[in-house]
Write a protein that holds these residues in place. Structure first.
Motif, PDB file in Angstrom:
ATOM      1  N   VAL A  79      -6.487  48.284 -15.470  1.00 29.48           N
ATOM      2  CA  VAL A  79      -7.499  47.882 -16.453  1.00 29.48           C
ATOM      3  C   VAL A  79      -7.707  48.990 -17.479  1.00 29.48           C
ATOM      4  O   VAL A  79      -7.792  48.724 -18.685  1.00 29.48           O
ATOM      5  N   ARG A  80      -7.766  50.224 -17.033  1.00 29.70           N
ATOM      6  CA  ARG A  80      -7.961  51.342 -17.959  1.00 29.70           C
ATOM      7  C   ARG A  80      -6.794  51.489 -18.937  1.00 29.70           C
ATOM      8  O   ARG A  80      -6.993  51.820 -20.098  1.00 29.70           O
ATOM      9  N   LEU A  81      -5.573  51.253 -18.455  1.00 30.29           N
ATOM     10  CA  LEU A  81      -4.415  51.316 -19.345  1.00 30.29           C
ATOM     11  C   LEU A  81      -4.492  50.231 -20.414  1.00 30.29           C
ATOM     12  O   LEU A  81      -4.173  50.480 -21.579  1.00 30.29           O
ATOM     13  N   ILE A  82      -4.919  49.047 -20.027  1.00 30.45           N
ATOM     14  CA  ILE A  82      -5.068  47.954 -20.996  1.00 30.45           C
ATOM     15  C   ILE A  82      -6.117  48.318 -22.045  1.00 30.45           C
ATOM     16  O   ILE A  82      -5.887  48.161 -23.246  1.00 30.45           O
ATOM     17  N   VAL A  83      -7.256  48.820 -21.604  1.00 34.66           N
ATOM     18  CA  VAL A  83      -8.321  49.211 -22.538  1.00 34.66           C
ATOM     19  C   VAL A  83      -7.788  50.233 -23.536  1.00 34.66           C
ATOM     20  O   VAL A  83      -7.970  50.089 -24.755  1.00 34.66           O
ATOM     21  N   TRP A 126       0.254  42.557 -17.729  1.00 35.09           N
ATOM     22  CA  TRP A 126       0.022  43.297 -18.965  1.00 35.09           C
ATOM     23  C   TRP A 126       0.159  44.803 -18.706  1.00 35.09           C
ATOM     24  O   TRP A 126       0.810  45.519 -19.474  1.00 35.09           O
ATOM     25  N   ALA A 127      -0.433  45.271 -17.628  1.00 30.50           N
ATOM     26  CA  ALA A 127      -0.348  46.700 -17.297  1.00 30.50           C
ATOM     27  C   ALA A 127       1.097  47.118 -17.043  1.00 30.50           C
ATOM     28  O   ALA A 127       1.517  48.209 -17.448  1.00 30.50           O
ATOM     29  N   VAL A 128       1.868  46.254 -16.405  1.00 27.85           N
ATOM     30  CA  VAL A 128       3.284  46.547 -16.165  1.00 27.85           C
ATOM     31  C   VAL A 128       4.028  46.666 -17.499  1.00 27.85           C
ATOM     32  O   VAL A 128       4.836  47.583 -17.694  1.00 27.85           O
ATOM     33  N   GLU A 129       3.742  45.776 -18.447  1.00 27.24           N
ATOM     34  CA  GLU A 129       4.365  45.855 -19.782  1.00 27.24           C
ATOM     35  C   GLU A 129       4.029  47.185 -20.454  1.00 27.24           C
ATOM     36  O   GLU A 129       4.892  47.837 -21.038  1.00 27.24           O
ATOM     37  N   ILE A 130       2.768  47.576 -20.376  1.00 21.47           N
ATOM     38  CA  ILE A 130       2.327  48.833 -21.002  1.00 21.47           C
ATOM     39  C   ILE A 130       3.013  50.018 -20.325  1.00 21.47           C
ATOM     40  O   ILE A 130       3.504  50.936 -20.995  1.00 21.47           O
ATOM     41  N   GLN A 131       3.051  50.002 -19.009  1.00 19.68           N
ATOM     42  CA  GLN A 131       3.690  51.100 -18.280  1.00 19.68           C
ATOM     43  C   GLN A 131       5.183  51.168 -18.592  1.00 19.68           C
ATOM     44  O   GLN A 131       5.726  52.260 -18.796  1.00 19.68           O
ATOM     45  N   ASP A 132       5.843  50.034 -18.656  1.00 16.80           N
ATOM     46  CA  ASP A 132       7.270  50.011 -18.997  1.00 16.80           C
ATOM     47  C   ASP A 132       7.494  50.595 -20.393  1.00 16.80           C
ATOM     48  O   ASP A 132       8.383  51.426 -20.596  1.00 16.80           O
ATOM     49  N   SER A 134       5.685  52.629 -21.886  1.00 17.87           N
ATOM     50  CA  SER A 134       5.282  54.038 -21.867  1.00 17.87           C
ATOM     51  C   SER A 134       6.265  54.900 -21.082  1.00 17.87           C
ATOM     52  O   SER A 134       6.015  56.086 -20.866  1.00 17.87           O
ATOM     53  N   GLY A 135       7.371  54.303 -20.640  1.00 18.90           N
ATOM     54  CA  GLY A 135       8.423  55.075 -19.997  1.00 18.90           C
ATOM     55  C   GLY A 135       8.376  55.125 -18.487  1.00 18.90           C
ATOM     56  O   GLY A 135       9.050  55.943 -17.871  1.00 18.90           O
ATOM     57  N   PHE A 136       7.597  54.255 -17.862  1.00 24.38           N
ATOM     58  CA  PHE A 136       7.493  54.273 -16.413  1.00 24.38           C
ATOM     59  C   PHE A 136       8.480  53.343 -15.722  1.00 24.38           C
ATOM     60  O   PHE A 136       8.287  52.974 -14.580  1.00 24.38           O
ATOM     61  N   SER A 137       9.553  52.978 -16.434  1.00 22.64           N
ATOM     62  CA  SER A 137      10.605  52.176 -15.813  1.00 22.64           C
ATOM     63  C   SER A 137      11.947  52.761 -16.214  1.00 22.64           C
ATOM     64  O   SER A 137      12.075  53.399 -17.253  1.00 22.64           O
ATOM     65  N   ASP A 138      12.955  52.542 -15.401  1.00 22.36           N
ATOM     66  CA  ASP A 138      14.297  53.027 -15.716  1.00 22.36           C
ATOM     67  C   ASP A 138      14.810  52.406 -17.006  1.00 22.36           C
ATOM     68  O   ASP A 138      15.424  53.068 -17.825  1.00 22.36           O
ATOM     69  N   THR A 139      14.541  51.125 -17.214  1.00 18.85           N
ATOM     70  CA  THR A 139      15.005  50.418 -18.402  1.00 18.85           C
ATOM     71  C   THR A 139      14.413  51.035 -19.668  1.00 18.85           C
ATOM     72  O   THR A 139      15.120  51.268 -20.642  1.00 18.85           O
ATOM     73  N   ALA A 140      13.121  51.325 -19.647  1.00 16.62           N
ATOM     74  CA  ALA A 140      12.469  51.908 -20.826  1.00 16.62           C
ATOM     75  C   ALA A 140      13.052  53.280 -21.139  1.00 16.62           C
ATOM     76  O   ALA A 140      13.263  53.626 -22.309  1.00 16.62           O
ATOM     77  N   GLN A 141      13.338  54.061 -20.127  1.00 17.19           N
ATOM     78  CA  GLN A 141      13.904  55.395 -20.355  1.00 17.19           C
ATOM     79  C   GLN A 141      15.320  55.300 -20.922  1.00 17.19           C
ATOM     80  O   GLN A 141      15.693  56.070 -21.802  1.00 17.19           O
ATOM     81  N   GLU A 142      16.110  54.336 -20.428  1.00 15.09           N
ATOM     82  CA  GLU A 142      17.461  54.149 -20.940  1.00 15.09           C
ATOM     83  C   GLU A 142      17.447  53.686 -22.401  1.00 15.09           C
ATOM     84  O   GLU A 142      18.227  54.166 -23.219  1.00 15.09           O
ATOM     85  N   GLU A 143      16.506  52.769 -22.737  1.00 12.18           N
ATOM     86  CA  GLU A 143      16.394  52.291 -24.119  1.00 12.18           C
ATOM     87  C   GLU A 143      15.982  53.413 -25.064  1.00 12.18           C
ATOM     88  O   GLU A 143      16.491  53.519 -26.176  1.00 12.18           O
ATOM     89  N   ALA A 144      15.077  54.279 -24.635  1.00  9.88           N
ATOM     90  CA  ALA A 144      14.643  55.404 -25.464  1.00  9.88           C
ATOM     91  C   ALA A 144      15.815  56.355 -25.722  1.00  9.88           C
ATOM     92  O   ALA A 144      16.002  56.833 -26.831  1.00  9.88           O
ATOM     93  N   ALA A 145      16.608  56.609 -24.697  1.00  9.88           N
ATOM     94  CA  ALA A 145      17.783  57.481 -24.868  1.00  9.88           C
ATOM     95  C   ALA A 145      18.778  56.851 -25.821  1.00  9.88           C
ATOM     96  O   ALA A 145      19.358  57.544 -26.672  1.00  9.88           O
ATOM     97  N   ASP A 146      18.995  55.541 -25.733  1.00  9.90           N
ATOM     98  CA  ASP A 146      19.915  54.848 -26.647  1.00  9.90           C
ATOM     99  C   ASP A 146      19.420  54.895 -28.069  1.00  9.90           C
ATOM    100  O   ASP A 146      20.207  55.072 -29.009  1.00  9.90           O
ATOM    101  N   ASP A 147      18.102  54.760 -28.265  1.00  7.11           N
ATOM    102  CA  ASP A 147      17.530  54.825 -29.617  1.00  7.11           C
ATOM    103  C   ASP A 147      17.791  56.196 -30.243  1.00  7.11           C
ATOM    104  O   ASP A 147      18.091  56.295 -31.433  1.00  7.11           O
ATOM    105  N   ILE A 148      17.659  57.243 -29.462  1.00  5.61           N
ATOM    106  CA  ILE A 148      17.872  58.586 -29.986  1.00  5.61           C
ATOM    107  C   ILE A 148      19.335  58.798 -30.352  1.00  5.61           C
ATOM    108  O   ILE A 148      19.665  59.382 -31.376  1.00  5.61           O
ATOM    109  N   LYS A 149      20.240  58.277 -29.514  1.00  8.71           N
ATOM    110  CA  LYS A 149      21.683  58.408 -29.783  1.00  8.71           C
ATOM    111  C   LYS A 149      22.066  57.706 -31.074  1.00  8.71           C
ATOM    112  O   LYS A 149      22.943  58.159 -31.803  1.00  8.71           O
TER     113      LYS A 149
END
Length: 150
Positions: A79-83, A126-132, A134-149
């Motif tokens: 709930v706090r993350l959503i807020v 919703w919180a899972v979407e926000i956490q993903d 925000s980099g709390f999933s493997d997929t989000a971290q891989e996408e961020a690395a691809d964006d930088i490349k």
């Protein structure tokens, strides 16, 4: 034997990017069924995550003769993350902390507004979407690395 070449980031990859690009956070929209519409949100930073997490620990009394234990309230963190994610998004003036909204619902905190307007399943998703985002999933971290490349 075939070897696969690793594509590592170089310092030049990072230094060559605009600071606004490096600091930009992902955002999204979440459709809240009870409200009949989408609410925009922006991913949280490490510092914002720490602040949200800080008030989610409770001292749990141990059994007689045992030490008290710390208990983490995962639902409260969601709930706090959503807020936080909704409040910081600049695409809309909507916030769960709006004084008029608090008064209308007869509550005193933004967290209570979320609990009143968003179903438990939606809070979780919703919180899972926000956490993903925000980099709390493997997929989000891989996408961020691809964006930088690229």
């Amino acid at each position: 034997m075939t070897t696969t070449k690793q594509n590592f980031l170089s310092l030049d990859d990072i230094l060559g990017r605009d600071i606004a690009d490096l600091e930009k956070l992902p955002n999204g929209e979440f459709n809240v069924a009870k409200l009949g519409g989408a609410i925009p949100w922006t991913a949280v930073t490490q510092d914002e995550y720490k602040v949200a997490k800080k008030g989610c620990f409770n001292l749990k009394q141990g059994k007689k003769g045992q030490k008290p234990e710390m208990d983490f309230d995962d639902d409260k963190l969601k709930v706090r993350l959503i807020v936080e994610a909704v409040h910081k998004d600049t695409r809309s003036d909507f916030t769960f902390a709006n004084k008029q909204l608090l008064e209308k619902l007869g509550v005193t905190t933004a967290e209570q507004v979320v609990n009143a307007l968003v179903s438990p399943g939606e809070i979780h998703n919703w919180a899972v979407e926000i956490q993903d985002a925000s980099g709390f999933s493997d997929t989000a971290q891989e996408e961020a690395a691809d964006d930088i490349k690229n």
